[in-house]
Scaffold this motif. Structure first.
Motif, mmCIF file in Angstrom:
data_model
loop_
_atom_site.group_PDB
_atom_site.id
_atom_site.type_symbol
_atom_site.label_atom_id
_atom_site.label_comp_id
_atom_site.label_asym_id
_atom_site.label_seq_id
_atom_site.Cartn_x
_atom_site.Cartn_y
_atom_site.Cartn_z
ATOM 1 N N THR A 66 8.969 2.314 2.606
ATOM 2 C CA THR A 66 9.949 1.438 1.966
ATOM 3 C C THR A 66 10.416 0.358 2.935
ATOM 4 O O THR A 66 10.513 -0.819 2.578
ATOM 5 N N ILE B 292 8.336 -5.230 -3.232
ATOM 6 C CA ILE B 292 7.189 -5.800 -2.549
ATOM 7 C C ILE B 292 7.422 -7.287 -2.396
ATOM 8 O O ILE B 292 8.337 -7.846 -2.973
ATOM 9 N N ASP C 65 6.323 -0.810 -7.054
ATOM 10 C CA ASP C 65 4.862 -0.832 -7.134
ATOM 11 C C ASP C 65 4.350 -0.870 -8.565
ATOM 12 O O ASP C 65 3.212 -1.254 -8.820
ATOM 13 N N THR D 192 11.040 0.667 -4.485
ATOM 14 C CA THR D 192 10.536 -0.022 -3.318
ATOM 15 C C THR D 192 10.083 -1.422 -3.684
ATOM 16 O O THR D 192 9.202 -1.598 -4.512
ATOM 17 N N SER E 67 7.698 -2.252 3.362
ATOM 18 C CA SER E 67 7.564 -3.106 2.187
ATOM 19 C C SER E 67 8.695 -4.124 2.119
ATOM 20 O O SER E 67 8.470 -5.314 1.846
ATOM 21 N N SER F 173 8.240 -6.784 4.727
ATOM 22 C CA SER F 173 7.226 -7.758 4.325
ATOM 23 C C SER F 173 7.851 -8.838 3.452
ATOM 24 O O SER F 173 7.579 -10.038 3.625
#
Length: 403
Positions: A169, A73, A89, A71, A172, A175
């Motif tokens: 997911t 970020i 993460d 995932t 994220s 974002s």
């Protein structure tokens, strides 16, 4: 591109021995759910079709041995470097396929159709006043968002396992995409929970494009989409009815136009009052205005890479030329490019050569072409390793942010 594989943008009525170069779309109905929960559907089988929509091969996935997805970020934006790699993460870079895992080279001898040979020499200048006045995001310094007036990105809801991405997911990744300046996100079909996608779009202030790939089961598919949405259309700007149905020979222009008209009534009754359109390739739409005659705007897929006479720096001229020709055919109706991109790996198509540098060059060229960035959806955010390599072995490698 839906669960997609799109092998070319060009198709025209030439000799039957000349193949069409369209993206092959693995339709949601051809992907059998193996495990289904409230939040995700696993897929096992993909049926690949030819230019007439006829099955040509079947691909079966071994879900038990597929790798897990990570995932990403958010990271800082850069206006001209599209290669920011999301991290998971734990801070690990999201992995791409190694060179040893790349598909073996495919033949490049398949001749393109005449429609794909639109010369960039005939393209209008990319600095026309109406379009360039909207491109206020150009020339930004490093650290700013990718575009001040926003643009769109195509997004695949299936990960590398392959299974539907979970809501965390999606959120994220959205974002991160928002940090790159995108304001619009497009997905494909109803094989995964569409409401997870639209909820994440709303959370991050993005507008969304959702829809159904085929019109063969119009009422049933719309009922499924409407059921997923539960009346919450807040982030949805557009619902598309059929993706490249005419280009792939699955429906006529009249049938697609009629389906859009019917869908408007069904969607209106379900509380949706925004745009309803169809999507097809530029060559189809510039030859027959019937296709988007009932659409609120014309959604067209334009891929310069599939013209062997266009190199990466000239991708923008090719796209603008096609955009203007679609507009001319359709009487000035608003045109939105619902897919445009460039692969970074695979085999060359004449002057069109896939590489990370050429992908950057092509995307920058398209952004600076004069097509309003608010009318562009780049294909696509992340790679789709679960797909077949496709024509020239490029289908898996249109991802912008994970290599």
């Amino acid at each position: 591109m839906k669960i997609t594989a799109y092998l070319a943008v060009a198709a025209v009525a030439q000799a039957a021995t000349v193949p069409r170069h369209q993206r092959l779309h693995a339709d949601r109905r051809d992907v059998a759910p193996v495990v289904e929960t409230v939040t995700e559907t696993l897929y096992q089988t993909v049926v690949w079709v030819d230019s007439n929509g006829k099955p040509v091969s079947t691909e079966t996935k071994d879900l038990s041995t597929s790798p897990s997805a990570t995932t990403p970020i958010s990271v800082a934006a850069s206006p001209t470097n599209y290669k920011k790699q999301p991290v998971n993460d734990s801070g690990t870079i999201k992995s791409s396929q190694s060179s040893s895992e790349m598909p073996s080279p495919l033949s490049t001898s398949v001749p393109p159709t005449e429609a794909s040979r639109m010369s960039t020499q005939d393209a209008p200048q990319s600095t026309n006043d109406a379009a360039s006045s909207q491109n206020t995001g150009k020339g930004q310094t490093a650290g700013n968002s990718a575009s001040s007036d926003g643009m769109g990105i195509c997004y695949d809801m299936i990960d590398s396992q392959p299974q539907c991405k979970d809501p965390a997911t999606i959120s994220s990744e959205f974002s991160f995409l928002k940090s790159q300046g995108y304001t619009m996100v497009r997905i494909y079909d109803i094989g995964c929970p569409v409401n997870d996608f639209t909820a994440a779009a709303a959370q991050h202030g993005l507008t969304s494009m959702v829809g159904i790939n085929s019109i063969a089961n119009l009422q049933g598919d719309l009922n499924k989409l409407i059921g997923m949405m539960g009346g919450n259309w807040a982030s949805v700007d557009t619902v598309y009815i059929g993706n490249e149905q005419v280009n792939t020979g699955q429906a006529s222009a009249d049938q697609v136009a009629a389906a859009v008209s019917t869908a408007k009534g069904i969607l209106s009754g379900a509380g949706f009052g925004a745009n309803v359109i169809t999507v097809d390739t530029f060559n189809v739409m510039m030859n027959d205005p019937t296709i988007c005659s009932t659409s609120d705007y014309c959604g067209t897929n334009i891929h310069a890479f599939f013209d062997p006479n266009t190199n990466a720096p000239n991708a923008g001229a090719f796209v603008l030329n096609a955009y203007n020709k679609v507009a001319a055919t359709n009487g000035g109706k608003r045109i939105v490019i619902t897919e445009t991109g460039w692969p970074y790996h695979g085999n060359a198509n004449g002057q069109a050569v896939p590489s990370p540098e050429n992908q950057n060059s092509a995307l920058d060229s398209i952004r600076g072409s004069g097509v309003p960035t608010g009318s562009l959806y780049f294909f696509q955010a992340y790679n789709t390793g679960y797909k077949q390599p496709g024509y020239l072995g490029v289908e898996q490698y249109f991802g912008i942010y994970d290599h």
